[in-house]
Design a protein around this motif. Structure first.
Motif, PDB file in Angstrom:
ATOM      1  N   ARG A 288      58.668  43.071  68.773  1.00 53.94           N
ATOM      2  CA  ARG A 288      57.921  41.721  68.473  1.00 53.94           C
ATOM      3  C   ARG A 288      57.233  41.908  67.331  1.00 53.94           C
ATOM      4  NH1 ARG A 288      54.333  40.806  73.109  1.00 53.94           N
ATOM      5  NH2 ARG A 288      52.908  42.052  71.656  1.00 53.94           N
ATOM      6  N   ASP A 289      56.009  42.596  67.310  1.00 54.01           N
ATOM      7  CA  ASP A 289      54.983  42.651  66.195  1.00 54.01           C
ATOM      8  C   ASP A 289      55.321  43.126  64.855  1.00 54.01           C
ATOM      9  OD1 ASP A 289      53.353  41.653  68.591  1.00 54.01           O
ATOM     10  OD2 ASP A 289      52.720  43.631  68.934  1.00 54.01           O
ATOM     11  N   TYR A 290      56.261  44.010  64.925  1.00 53.64           N
ATOM     12  CA  TYR A 290      56.515  44.354  63.498  1.00 53.64           C
ATOM     13  C   TYR A 290      57.933  44.272  62.868  1.00 53.64           C
ATOM     14  CZ  TYR A 290      52.347  47.461  64.755  1.00 53.64           C
ATOM     15  OH  TYR A 290      51.188  47.825  65.181  1.00 53.64           O
ATOM     16  N   VAL A 291      58.807  43.604  63.687  1.00 56.33           N
ATOM     17  CA  VAL A 291      59.920  42.924  63.315  1.00 56.33           C
ATOM     18  C   VAL A 291      60.243  41.439  63.475  1.00 56.33           C
ATOM     19  CG1 VAL A 291      62.715  43.276  63.391  1.00 56.33           C
ATOM     20  CG2 VAL A 291      61.002  45.567  63.636  1.00 56.33           C
ATOM     21  N   TYR A 292      60.241  41.186  64.784  1.00 54.22           N
ATOM     22  CA  TYR A 292      60.701  39.874  65.273  1.00 54.22           C
ATOM     23  C   TYR A 292      59.603  38.849  64.356  1.00 54.22           C
ATOM     24  CZ  TYR A 292      61.956  35.638  67.935  1.00 54.22           C
ATOM     25  OH  TYR A 292      62.047  34.478  68.250  1.00 54.22           O
ATOM     26  N   ILE A 293      58.262  38.969  64.752  1.00 48.16           N
ATOM     27  CA  ILE A 293      57.196  37.853  64.167  1.00 48.16           C
ATOM     28  C   ILE A 293      57.219  37.846  62.456  1.00 48.16           C
ATOM     29  CG2 ILE A 293      55.025  37.260  63.770  1.00 48.16           C
ATOM     30  CD1 ILE A 293      54.691  38.328  66.843  1.00 48.16           C
ATOM     31  N   ASN A 298      59.994  32.634  65.826  1.00 46.49           N
ATOM     32  CA  ASN A 298      60.563  31.325  66.381  1.00 46.49           C
ATOM     33  C   ASN A 298      60.664  30.389  65.470  1.00 46.49           C
ATOM     34  OD1 ASN A 298      61.286  32.464  68.979  1.00 46.49           O
ATOM     35  ND2 ASN A 298      59.241  31.923  69.876  1.00 46.49           N
ATOM     36  N   ARG A 299      59.893  30.479  64.395  1.00 46.30           N
ATOM     37  CA  ARG A 299      59.637  29.533  63.256  1.00 46.30           C
ATOM     38  C   ARG A 299      60.923  29.298  62.500  1.00 46.30           C
ATOM     39  NH1 ARG A 299      55.788  32.762  62.272  1.00 46.30           N
ATOM     40  NH2 ARG A 299      56.447  33.348  60.275  1.00 46.30           N
ATOM     41  N   LYS A 300      61.401  30.612  62.140  1.00 45.49           N
ATOM     42  CA  LYS A 300      62.664  30.018  61.257  1.00 45.49           C
ATOM     43  C   LYS A 300      63.848  31.055  61.545  1.00 45.49           C
ATOM     44  CE  LYS A 300      60.544  32.391  57.346  1.00 45.49           C
ATOM     45  NZ  LYS A 300      60.244  32.472  56.181  1.00 45.49           N
ATOM     46  N   ARG A 301      64.952  30.986  61.427  1.00 41.31           N
ATOM     47  CA  ARG A 301      66.381  31.753  61.669  1.00 41.31           C
ATOM     48  C   ARG A 301      66.152  32.590  63.118  1.00 41.31           C
ATOM     49  NH1 ARG A 301      66.372  35.481  56.573  1.00 41.31           N
ATOM     50  NH2 ARG A 301      64.447  35.835  57.449  1.00 41.31           N
ATOM     51  N   ARG A 302      65.438  31.587  64.106  1.00 42.02           N
ATOM     52  CA  ARG A 302      65.442  32.417  65.420  1.00 42.02           C
ATOM     53  C   ARG A 302      66.632  33.287  65.906  1.00 42.02           C
ATOM     54  NH1 ARG A 302      64.088  29.478  70.983  1.00 42.02           N
ATOM     55  NH2 ARG A 302      66.107  28.890  70.853  1.00 42.02           N
TER      56      ARG A 302
END
Length: 472
Positions: A288-293, A298-302
């Motif tokens: 979550r912290d090092y890849v997803y965000i 959730n802002r773009k290309r979720r």
């Protein structure tokens, strides 16, 4: 070396604790911990301990350079260097054979696949050192100036080979200054023994029972037997991995470190989304912290971001397509839940939510267990009654009856019932007189000795049975 090993329990750990507590200064305690940690790792990996030290050296240097560099583009270049080296080493040792075999299969090539032995725990300590470098780059932590202290962070035997994934910023203060107390030591011993009991008494027993179903010819398997087999594996892997995490957290307390929780009763979840907030928490939070965000969250290309995270989650668990499909399977479930399924689940009775989740998880464990996809799919067909086999046989009912007490206790311990009862008892005793409080300590001591004795007896009678997550 494994925690559920008689040499570790009755030789390595006691000797390490004696030397650690005898040292008058913390730096000397650090030296003791580093020496024992490297010995712990070298016990099973006499060659690849050099890779562990190399990884620590690489990120120690990169962290110092990032902090002492003023220009942003130079910081990015150094961070990129760290990423390339760390992920490159991980790819070479863990994935090179997998990638070569996949290319051969897709393009009909004939390249010889490398045959490296997988260094134990490389997935865990690579992510730990990477998170440090990224956090230094982001300015969230100061670079560690002492190489000994940084090597201590990387090599701590408590969580070195199977997690939880410990971030430097979470224990940075304790690396510098640790508070040791008898109360904390006792807390650590209790947590360690609980983890030992989970592994040796529950996980190993469930594993022995599961193999009767999972490793036999599917032609002899019934629908009931297939569900029972994968249920037993679900019990095994949960108590195996959460047991290891408990032991690691307990060891941390004994030596003055606080590690975050890695499990929060995942089988009580009502959705796949909730399940992954409770299962292997340190891995989920890492992605979550090092890849997803950083990719946009959730802002773009979720959907793309979620697909990437779950592809990587599956691949992290093993260099095989079944793990990739297992990760994507959860990715699809979570996307469906975020799109509409959670709204439906919120409107229906809770017990139906639990049935949905347990069914989904058990099907997922089939993908996880069988590295041969054809075997996994054949097992699923049996579970779903699509293989033309019997619904059940008398032997299935007999096996359930003979292991009913074990199954019931294992399922109960998958829920926070015992935790709530313990916390209520502790609260009552803490507000009572001295004698009940003393009685509480006596009961804890009896519990610790009983679990240690039973576990020791079982270890003596079992063949070598390492923790499942050692292979990752």
């Amino acid at each position: 070396m494994v925690f559920s090993n008689l040499f570790f329990l009755f030789a390595f750990l006691p000797v390490c604790l004696v030397f650690y507590y005898l040292m008058p200064k913390q730096k000397l305690k650090d030296v003791v911990l580093v020496i024992f940690s490297l010995f712990f790792y070298a016990w099973g990996e006499p060659i690849w301990v050099s890779l562990l030290i190399l990884s620590a050296t690489v990120d120690y240097i990169h962290g110092r350079v990032i902090e002492n560099t003023n220009k942003q583009w130079q910081k990015r270049l150094v961070l990129l260097s760290s990423l390339v080296i760390n992920l490159g080493l991980l790819s070479i040792f863990k994935y090179s054979a997998f990638f070569t075999q996949s290319l051969n299969a897709v393009f009909n090539l004939n390249y010889i696949a490398p045959s490296f032995s997988l260094p134990i725990g490389i997935s865990f300590y690579t992510f730990q050192t990477l998170s440090y470098t990224v956090d230094v780059y982001r300015g969230e932590v100061k670079a560690q100036k002492s190489f000994l202290s940084f090597l201590l962070f990387v090599s701590l035997f408590h969580q070195l080979v199977a997690g939880p994934i410990v971030r430097y910023k979470d224990i940075a203060k304790e690396i510098e200054v640790r508070v040791l107390s008898w109360e904390r030591f006792n807390k650590g011993v209790l947590r360690f023994i609980i983890g030992l009991g989970k592994k040796v008494i529950i996980a190993n027993t469930a594993g022995d029972l599961a193999r009767v179903y999972l490793d036999q010819s599917f032609s002899n398997l019934t629908v009931m037997g297939s569900w029972l087999g994968i249920l037993l594996f679900a019990i095994q892997i949960y108590f195996d991995f959460s047991g290891y995490s408990d032991m690691a957290i307990g060891l941390g307390h004994m030596f003055g470190f606080t590690y975050k929780e890695n499990f929060n009763y995942p089988y009580v979840s009502r959705s796949a989304t909730e399940f992954w907030r409770r299962w292997h928490i340190s891995l989920g939070s890492f992605f979550r912290d090092y890849v997803y965000i950083p990719m946009g969250g959730n802002r773009k290309r979720r959907l793309f971001n979620l697909a990437t995270v779950w592809f990587l989650t599956g691949l992290w668990h093993g260099a095989s397509w079944n793990f990739v499909l297992w990760g994507l399977y959860y990715g699809v479930l979570i996307v469906l839940e975020k799109q509409f399924l959670l709204r439906i689940l919120d409107r229906i009775p809770r017990f139906i939510n639990h049935i949905y989740l347990i069914g989904a998880v058990l099907l997922g464990w089939v993908l996880f267990y069988y590295t041969d996809l054809s075997q996994g799919l054949a097992y699923m067909k049996t579970m779903l009654g699509m293989s033309g086999v019997e619904l059940f046989q008398a032997t299935d009912l007999l096996r359930i009856k003979s292991n009913a007490a074990f199954l019931l206790l294992a399922i109960i311990f998958c829920m926070p019932i015992s935790k709530h009862l313990y916390e209520k008892a502790q609260h009552k005793l803490s507000t009572s007189s001295f004698i009940p409080l003393l009685l509480s300590d006596v009961l804890k001591g009896v519990f610790v000795l009983a679990v240690l004795t039973i576990s020791t007896a079982l270890i003596l009678g079992q063949s070598y049975n390492p923790f499942i997550y050692f292979r990752f």
